[in-house]
Design a protein around this motif. Sequence first.
Motif, mmCIF file in Angstrom:
data_model
loop_
_atom_site.group_PDB
_atom_site.id
_atom_site.type_symbol
_atom_site.label_atom_id
_atom_site.label_comp_id
_atom_site.label_asym_id
_atom_site.label_seq_id
_atom_site.Cartn_x
_atom_site.Cartn_y
_atom_site.Cartn_z
ATOM 1 N N ALA A 55 -45.532 9.956 13.727
ATOM 2 C CA ALA A 55 -46.821 10.590 13.976
ATOM 3 C C ALA A 55 -47.594 10.856 12.692
ATOM 4 C CB ALA A 55 -46.621 11.894 14.739
ATOM 5 N N LEU A 56 -46.874 11.023 11.589
ATOM 6 C CA LEU A 56 -47.500 11.262 10.293
ATOM 7 C C LEU A 56 -46.557 10.709 9.232
ATOM 8 C CD1 LEU A 56 -50.092 12.661 9.230
ATOM 9 C CD2 LEU A 56 -48.703 14.699 8.867
ATOM 10 N N THR A 86 -55.644 15.335 7.286
ATOM 11 C CA THR A 86 -55.043 14.010 7.489
ATOM 12 C C THR A 86 -54.805 13.823 8.973
ATOM 13 O OG1 THR A 86 -53.893 14.161 5.364
ATOM 14 C CG2 THR A 86 -53.094 12.513 6.923
ATOM 15 N N GLN A 87 -55.208 12.667 9.515
ATOM 16 C CA GLN A 87 -54.910 12.335 10.907
ATOM 17 C C GLN A 87 -53.915 11.200 10.950
ATOM 18 O OE1 GLN A 87 -58.500 12.518 10.308
ATOM 19 N NE2 GLN A 87 -59.153 14.116 11.704
ATOM 20 N N GLY A 88 -52.961 11.303 11.880
ATOM 21 C CA GLY A 88 -51.990 10.247 12.078
ATOM 22 C C GLY A 88 -52.571 9.129 12.925
ATOM 23 N N PRO A 89 -51.775 8.110 13.196
ATOM 24 C CA PRO A 89 -52.244 6.978 14.002
ATOM 25 C C PRO A 89 -52.370 7.343 15.479
ATOM 26 C CG PRO A 89 -49.915 6.760 13.565
ATOM 27 C CD PRO A 89 -50.378 7.956 12.784
ATOM 28 N N ALA A 90 -53.148 6.567 16.212
ATOM 29 C CA ALA A 90 -53.249 6.730 17.660
ATOM 30 C C ALA A 90 -51.918 6.332 18.294
ATOM 31 C CB ALA A 90 -54.373 5.867 18.210
ATOM 32 N N ILE A 91 -51.426 7.164 19.193
ATOM 33 C CA ILE A 91 -50.162 6.910 19.885
ATOM 34 C C ILE A 91 -50.446 6.866 21.377
ATOM 35 C CG2 ILE A 91 -47.861 7.825 20.380
ATOM 36 C CD1 ILE A 91 -48.065 9.281 17.621
ATOM 37 N N ASP A 92 -50.090 5.759 22.036
ATOM 38 C CA ASP A 92 -50.270 5.650 23.476
ATOM 39 C C ASP A 92 -49.248 6.524 24.180
ATOM 40 O OD1 ASP A 92 -52.405 3.822 23.445
ATOM 41 O OD2 ASP A 92 -51.028 2.150 23.156
ATOM 42 N N THR A 93 -49.713 7.331 25.127
ATOM 43 C CA THR A 93 -48.800 8.198 25.864
ATOM 44 C C THR A 93 -48.036 7.428 26.932
ATOM 45 O OG1 THR A 93 -50.570 8.867 27.373
ATOM 46 C CG2 THR A 93 -50.186 10.250 25.428
ATOM 47 N N GLY A 94 -48.594 6.317 27.392
ATOM 48 C CA GLY A 94 -47.895 5.442 28.327
ATOM 49 C C GLY A 94 -47.325 6.157 29.532
ATOM 50 N N ASP A 99 -55.418 8.802 27.196
ATOM 51 C CA ASP A 99 -54.086 8.189 27.195
ATOM 52 C C ASP A 99 -53.585 7.923 25.776
ATOM 53 O OD1 ASP A 99 -55.844 6.170 26.558
ATOM 54 O OD2 ASP A 99 -55.105 4.759 28.041
ATOM 55 N N GLN A 100 -54.266 8.510 24.778
ATOM 56 C CA GLN A 100 -53.828 8.403 23.391
ATOM 57 C C GLN A 100 -53.849 9.792 22.756
ATOM 58 O OE1 GLN A 100 -56.505 5.566 21.537
ATOM 59 N NE2 GLN A 100 -55.099 3.893 21.970
ATOM 60 N N VAL A 101 -52.918 10.001 21.846
ATOM 61 C CA VAL A 101 -52.828 11.268 21.136
ATOM 62 C C VAL A 101 -52.584 10.967 19.659
ATOM 63 C CG1 VAL A 101 -50.334 11.560 21.508
ATOM 64 C CG2 VAL A 101 -51.776 13.565 21.273
ATOM 65 N N ARG A 102 -52.996 11.877 18.797
ATOM 66 C CA ARG A 102 -52.676 11.758 17.378
ATOM 67 C C ARG A 102 -52.479 13.170 16.812
ATOM 68 N NH1 ARG A 102 -58.313 9.903 14.364
ATOM 69 N NH2 ARG A 102 -59.453 11.839 14.705
#
Length: 150
Positions: A18-19, A29-37, A116-119
């Motif tokens: 996530a970071l 700082t923002q982390g990458p987009a993560i699909d919650t799926g 459907d995405q979180v960061r």
Amino acid sequence: MHPSLANIGAYIKTNTLALVPAARAAGTTQGPAIDTGAFRSAVLAVAVGAATGTPTGASATFTFESRGSTSGAEGAPGAWAPVVDRDGQELSVIATAADGAVELDLDFSFLGDDHDQVRVKQVLAFTGGASPTLLTGAVLVLGGSNRLPV
């Protein structure tokens, strides 16, 4: 014995960075987009390392942002929005000690209906010091999948 006791790895996904671990200066700082799926919840596990530059104080605040991957104009990703609980309070955890760890739970029902995405978002602040940095990194542990094994 129930599989959830003897094979916890079949129920969670632990390899989502996530970071990226790095020494960071004050700022956001923002982390990458993560699909919650297919997942329904997550735990953010944050590791905090040593500070450099001899600050007299440091704090790292971690929150979540979410968006829809196709909810924007013409199917483009939508804008990022803070994740809040049912009372409208932003979910957050603050790390103040070096060489420690903190965690933050996330129920995906708190995300927007079409999200459907979180960061992860980190805001780092220091008191004193000469160009201080703090080593931080985080993993998002996903769980509650509707299909096993994860």
